[in-house]
Design a protein around this motif. Structure first.
Motif, short mmCIF file in Angstrom:
data_model
loop_
_atom_site.label_atom_id
_atom_site.label_comp_id
_atom_site.label_asym_id
_atom_site.label_seq_id
_atom_site.Cartn_x
_atom_site.Cartn_y
_atom_site.Cartn_z
N LEU A 160 0.85 -1.19 0.00
CA LEU A 160 0.00 0.00 0.00
C LEU A 160 0.89 1.25 0.00
O LEU A 160 1.97 1.25 0.58
CB LEU A 160 -0.90 0.02 1.24
N VAL A 161 0.43 2.28 -0.65
CA VAL A 161 1.20 3.52 -0.73
C VAL A 161 0.40 4.66 -0.13
O VAL A 161 -0.77 4.86 -0.49
CB VAL A 161 1.58 3.87 -2.19
N ASP A 162 1.02 5.39 0.79
CA ASP A 162 0.42 6.58 1.40
C ASP A 162 1.25 7.78 0.97
O ASP A 162 2.43 7.89 1.32
CB ASP A 162 0.41 6.43 2.91
N TYR A 163 0.64 8.70 0.23
CA TYR A 163 1.36 9.86 -0.29
C TYR A 163 1.31 11.07 0.65
O TYR A 163 1.77 12.15 0.28
CB TYR A 163 0.79 10.26 -1.66
N ASN A 164 0.77 10.91 1.85
CA ASN A 164 0.70 12.06 2.76
C ASN A 164 2.07 12.68 3.01
O ASN A 164 2.21 13.90 3.12
CB ASN A 164 0.09 11.65 4.10
N ARG A 165 3.10 11.85 3.12
CA ARG A 165 4.44 12.36 3.41
C ARG A 165 5.12 12.93 2.17
O ARG A 165 6.13 13.65 2.29
CB ARG A 165 5.29 11.23 4.02
N ALA A 166 4.63 12.61 1.00
CA ALA A 166 5.23 13.10 -0.24
C ALA A 166 5.17 14.63 -0.28
O ALA A 166 4.10 15.22 -0.22
CB ALA A 166 4.52 12.51 -1.45
N GLY A 167 6.33 15.26 -0.37
CA GLY A 167 6.38 16.72 -0.42
C GLY A 167 6.69 17.37 0.91
O GLY A 167 6.86 18.59 0.97
N VAL A 168 6.76 16.59 2.00
CA VAL A 168 7.13 17.18 3.29
C VAL A 168 8.58 17.68 3.20
O VAL A 168 9.45 16.98 2.69
CB VAL A 168 6.99 16.13 4.41
N PRO A 169 8.86 18.89 3.67
CA PRO A 169 10.23 19.42 3.54
C PRO A 169 11.20 18.74 4.50
O PRO A 169 10.85 18.44 5.64
CB PRO A 169 10.06 20.90 3.91
N LEU A 170 12.37 18.47 4.01
CA LEU A 170 13.41 17.93 4.88
C LEU A 170 14.76 18.47 4.48
O LEU A 170 14.96 18.96 3.36
CB LEU A 170 13.39 16.40 4.91
N VAL A 171 15.68 18.39 5.41
CA VAL A 171 17.08 18.73 5.16
C VAL A 171 17.88 17.44 5.24
O VAL A 171 17.73 16.67 6.19
CB VAL A 171 17.62 19.75 6.17
N GLU A 172 18.68 17.19 4.23
CA GLU A 172 19.59 16.04 4.27
C GLU A 172 20.98 16.53 4.59
O GLU A 172 21.57 17.33 3.85
CB GLU A 172 19.59 15.29 2.94
N ILE A 173 21.52 16.06 5.73
CA ILE A 173 22.84 16.46 6.19
C ILE A 173 23.82 15.36 5.82
O ILE A 173 23.72 14.24 6.30
CB ILE A 173 22.85 16.68 7.71
N VAL A 174 24.74 15.68 4.93
CA VAL A 174 25.66 14.68 4.39
C VAL A 174 27.06 14.95 4.94
O VAL A 174 27.61 16.04 4.75
CB VAL A 174 25.69 14.72 2.85
N THR A 175 27.63 13.98 5.63
CA THR A 175 28.99 14.15 6.13
C THR A 175 30.00 13.86 5.03
O THR A 175 29.69 13.22 4.02
CB THR A 175 29.29 13.20 7.30
N LYS A 176 31.21 14.32 5.23
CA LYS A 176 32.34 13.85 4.43
C LYS A 176 32.73 12.47 4.97
O LYS A 176 32.25 12.05 6.03
CB LYS A 176 33.51 14.82 4.56
N PRO A 177 33.58 11.73 4.26
CA PRO A 177 34.07 10.47 4.84
C PRO A 177 34.72 10.74 6.19
O PRO A 177 35.56 11.63 6.32
CB PRO A 177 35.08 9.97 3.80
N ILE A 178 34.31 9.99 7.21
CA ILE A 178 34.79 10.22 8.57
C ILE A 178 35.84 9.17 8.91
O ILE A 178 35.56 7.98 8.93
CB ILE A 178 33.61 10.15 9.57
N GLU A 179 37.03 9.64 9.16
CA GLU A 179 38.15 8.74 9.45
C GLU A 179 38.68 9.00 10.85
O GLU A 179 38.43 10.05 11.45
CB GLU A 179 39.26 8.95 8.42
N GLY A 180 39.41 8.05 11.36
CA GLY A 180 40.10 8.24 12.63
C GLY A 180 39.33 7.84 13.86
O GLY A 180 39.84 7.95 14.98
N ALA A 181 38.09 7.35 13.69
CA ALA A 181 37.32 6.95 14.86
C ALA A 181 37.70 5.56 15.34
O ALA A 181 37.49 5.22 16.51
CB ALA A 181 35.82 7.01 14.55
N GLY A 182 38.22 4.73 14.45
CA GLY A 182 38.67 3.41 14.82
C GLY A 182 37.58 2.57 15.47
O GLY A 182 36.45 2.50 14.99
#
Length: 500
Positions: A160-182
């Protein structure tokens, strides 16, 4: 067939993990990003729609200014470069919950460019997470797969498909590759997403309820031999919507990829899905690269212009950020690092602050929210905020204790009554007749009887051994049905011993 896994300690000793996160934050605007359709979680399916959110021919999008302002504030909080000019692009792909067959997103001209977020770990150390971009886009709808296990498409007989969420505004936060956390890679990832959650709530731009899909993360990870070696092939686990799930996804994928590489196998660049029931990831489709989406500027939308003056106006509206706020509150409340971290982990900082503002001491507020109330929340499987008890209720209980009207035992019973839906603390106290015994004669009589019944304990007390005092207090409590004040009882006992 179960996939082979390497022990985590062995995996991070042999390979260096590199990870990245794409955190999707739905903005809590009243209407959608490009049309006036109302947004309400849990509404009747396919009722919050307009021709624009359905992508009907001839419908034209108009940008929601509030969404742009919210996104700018988030960019400022993440130390991003906020670009005066940004552009929406069409990201072309077919998926059942994308009614237009393309998503309106941002590509080479995002609203927010490079930034960073300093994340505080459990031991108080700081790890800086580099951010590539924080761009604006509209969300897809929601698929519900019927007949399969845990709502997954495998084994489902229809969707089943619910389109209520279609068009809701969002921000996508994209990190750079994260190194050194081990070996601390999962911990860093979890702390980073928690920090994002705290920031967007402090800004008032998102409810950030992960269980409602307001916030979710795509988790990328690869392994390589060391800092100077070429990066490995990454997997991307989509739409993980719990902090623990993010941490467990990274742990599992590191173990899986390490075992695969050790056996001479090859890691596929693919999307995967985290299965909470099996605590594993499962392969999905082969992962596409950016050029496969055929990005091009959306011809129906002009470029977004956020002037320098407007950016400064929004900057002036910024509230105190969570990390700085926690540092201030820790000092004001005289909490240790561990006590403050416990409050943060329990998502109780706001509740403690509100309880203090309502008149309680910080120590008292912390005791209730992280003690009796937290245990009840865990037992019910809900958050502290979902329980039927308020900061004012807790402050009122603390005041009843301070006034000598309740002891600890009666206070716990009062809180239990509030949590059981019996009303406000005063109503629970009145209903059950909770009241500390204040009649000196009744308390004296109960103490005298307890001393008479326990001559061996009296002898020890006379000899200076105070350890058995608890037994006398317990006897008095039983005689008064838990309504005596322990301090008052102890005082009377010492007076009797001194006179004997």
């Amino acid at each position: 067939m179960a996939e082979k896994l390497m022990k985590y300690a062995d995996a991070v000793a042999k390979y260096d993990p590199v990870f990245g996160l794409e955190v999707h934050v739905e903005l809590c605007t009243n209407t959608k990003l490009f049309c006036p359709a109302h947004i309400e979680f849990g509404g009747e399916p396919n009722t919050q729609l307009t021709p624009v959110s359905l992508g009907l021919p001839g419908s034209l999008p108009v940008v929601n200014k509030t969404a742009i302002d919210y996104a700018v504030k988030l960019g400022l909080a993440l130390h991003c470069k906020v670009n005066e000019w940004s552009q929406f692009a069409r990201k072309n792909y077919f998926y059942p919950d994308m009614p237009r067959d393309y998503q309106i997103s941002q590509y080479d001209k995002p609203l927010n460019g490079e930034g960073y977020l300093d994340v505080e770990l459990d031991d108080g150390s700081i790890f800086r997470v580099p951010i590539e971009r924080a761009h604006v886009e509209d969300d897809a709808g929601k698929n519900t797969h019927v007949g399969g296990a845990d709502g997954r498409i495998e084994g489902a007989d229809h969707s089943l498909v619910d389109y209520n969420r279609a068009g809701v505004p969002l921000v996508e936060i994209v990190t750079k590759p994260i190194e050194g956390a081990g070996a601390r890679t999962p911990e860093v990832a979890g702390a980073y997403v928690r920090a994002i959650r705290d920031i967007v709530r402090a800004l008032g731009i998102s409810h950030a309820r992960m269980e409602q899909g307001n916030m979710r993360a795509d988790v990328n990870v690869s392994l390589h031999a060391g800092p100077d070696a070429p990066l490995g092939t990454r997997s991307e686990t989509k739409n993980v919507n719990t902090f623990k799930g993010i941490e467990k996804t990274l742990t599992y994928e590191i173990r899986r990829q390490a075992a695969l590489l050790e056996s001479g196998g090859e890691v596929l660049q693919e999307t995967r899905h985290w299965d909470e029931s099996t605590q594993t990831t499962a392969g999905g489709r082969v992962k596409t690269d950016a050029n496969d989406y055929r990005y091009f500027p959306d011809p129906d939308l002009v470029m977004v212009h956020v002037t320098k003056d407007h950016i400064e106006e929004l900057k002036a509206q910024m509230p105190e950020m969570p990390r700085e706020r926690r540092t201030r509150l820790k000092k004001e409340w005289d909490f240790t690092d561990r006590q403050m971290q416990d409050a943060v982990n329990a998502d109780a900082v706001d509740l403690i602050e509100d309880t203090v503002k309502a008149g309680a001491t910080a120590a008292g507020a912390r005791k209730w929210w992280l003690g009796e109330i937290s245990r009840e929340a865990n037992a019910r499987g809900v958050s502290l905020q979902e329980l039927p008890i308020s900061a004012q209720d807790v402050a009122d209980v603390e005041q009843l204790i301070a006034d000598g009207k309740l002891n600890d035992k009666l206070a716990k019973q009062t809180v239990s009554g509030v949590l059981a839906g019996e009303g406000k603390p005063s109503e629970v106290v009145k209903k059950h007749g909770y009241q500390v015994v204040s009649d000196d004669g009744a308390l004296d009589a109960a103490v005298d009887q307890a001393l008479k019944d326990n001559p061996d304990i009296v002898a020890k007390l006379k000899g200076g051994n105070m350890k058995p005092m608890g037994a006398i207090i317990g006897a008095v409590m039983r005689a008064t049905k838990g309504q005596a004040d322990a301090k008052a009882v102890s005082k009377i006992v010492m007076e009797r011993i001194a006179k004997s």
